[in-house]
Design a protein around this motif. Structure first.
Motif, short mmCIF file in Angstrom:
data_model
loop_
_atom_site.label_atom_id
_atom_site.label_comp_id
_atom_site.label_asym_id
_atom_site.label_seq_id
_atom_site.Cartn_x
_atom_site.Cartn_y
_atom_site.Cartn_z
N THR A 105 8.35 6.95 5.59
CA THR A 105 6.96 6.48 5.68
C THR A 105 6.45 6.55 7.12
OG1 THR A 105 7.45 4.98 3.85
CG2 THR A 105 5.43 4.57 5.04
N THR A 123 -7.22 6.50 4.75
CA THR A 123 -6.65 5.87 3.55
C THR A 123 -5.13 6.02 3.55
OG1 THR A 123 -8.63 6.59 2.40
CG2 THR A 123 -6.81 5.84 1.02
N ASP A 126 -3.55 3.96 6.45
CA ASP A 126 -3.56 2.51 6.13
C ASP A 126 -2.51 2.19 5.08
OD1 ASP A 126 -5.58 2.18 7.92
OD2 ASP A 126 -7.18 1.96 6.43
N ARG A 127 -2.41 3.08 4.09
CA ARG A 127 -1.44 2.83 3.01
C ARG A 127 -0.01 2.84 3.56
NH1 ARG A 127 -0.10 2.51 -2.12
NH2 ARG A 127 1.72 3.65 -2.84
N ARG A 128 0.26 3.82 4.42
CA ARG A 128 1.62 3.92 4.97
C ARG A 128 1.93 2.73 5.88
NH1 ARG A 128 1.37 10.29 5.10
NH2 ARG A 128 2.38 10.57 3.08
N THR A 131 2.71 -0.18 3.75
CA THR A 131 4.06 -0.04 3.18
C THR A 131 5.11 -0.51 4.19
OG1 THR A 131 3.38 1.83 1.83
CG2 THR A 131 5.74 1.60 2.23
#
Ligand SMILES: N[C@@H](CCC(=O)N[C@@H](CS)C(=O)NCC(=O)O)C(=O)O
Length: 201
Positions: A105, A123, A126-128, A131
């Motif tokens: 990640t 997006t 931010d998601r990574r 996580t």
């Protein structure tokens, strides 16, 4: 035997640490490459052009850090870098898999940031990051943080946390996982971690 690696790859570092822990590093000729330039010698051994790639004395080319760690464990069984107890082994492998995912990640963020700014996906970044921020405290809970040995789980966790320091210094993972931070001081002091540290740039 040959080991293709790059000095900053956390995947390659896992392999190098395991070899150092086993005292088997001298058996391998280390070949430093930049896998992103697809060097012909690396691509001939591993069509994925990824580090780490290990070439055995029988000419077998093995990619993927965890596959290489499993081969090293069979070829150089002592000292063992895995627990013998079945429940402890399952826990260690589960933690090692989370550590590997944490590295993947973080690499994902590094690669996204290398794209031209207008092509980067906020997006995805931010998601990574979410996580990673969700994973580190869970790792702190599930990882046994042993100090009497440095098994595959510990090697993976130590390399993942060091890679966060290298690539995501703006996020203070130590504040999110103080007990893990304390353990990491112990791990970083090991000769195998010192000898495999990425160059300071
Ligand atoms: N799953 C592999 C990932 C290896 C990997 O992605 N290595 C990166 C360097 S950190 C690489 O060689 N990337 C080059 C590419 O994918 O083209 C492992 O655990 O060894």
């Amino acid at each position: 035997m040959k080991l293709y690696l790059s000095p900053t790859s956390p995947f390659a570092r896992k392999v190098k640490v395991a070899l150092l822990e086993k005292g088997a590093q001298a058996v391998f000729e280390e070949i430093r490459v930049d896998p992103w330039t697809t060097p012909p010698e690396l691509a001939a051994a591993n069509p994925l052009s990824q580090v780490p790639t290990l070439v055995t004395d029988r000419g077998e080319a093995i990619g993927n850090s965890d596959t290489i760690l499993a081969w090293i464990e069979r070829r150089f069984p002592q000292p063992s870098l895995l627990p013998t107890d079945e429940a402890a082994l399952t826990r260690a492998q589960a933690v090692a898999a989370i550590a590997q995912g944490l590295i993947e990640t973080t690499v994902g963020i590094v690669l996204e940031r290398r794209r031209p700014p207008e092509q980067q996906s906020k997006t995805m970044l931010d998601r990574r990051l979410a996580t990673i921020q969700r994973t580190v405290p869970v790792l702190a809970q599930r990882f046994a943080r042993a100090r009497e040995h440095f098994h595959h789980d510990g090697i993976g966790v130590a390399c993942a946390l060091a890679y966060l320091d290298l690539r995501l210094p703006e996020w203070d993972w130590r504040a999110a996982a103080p007990a893990l931070a304390e353990w990491q001081v112990w791990a970083e002091a090991r000769a195998s971690m010192q000898a495999s540290a990425p160059p300071v740039v």
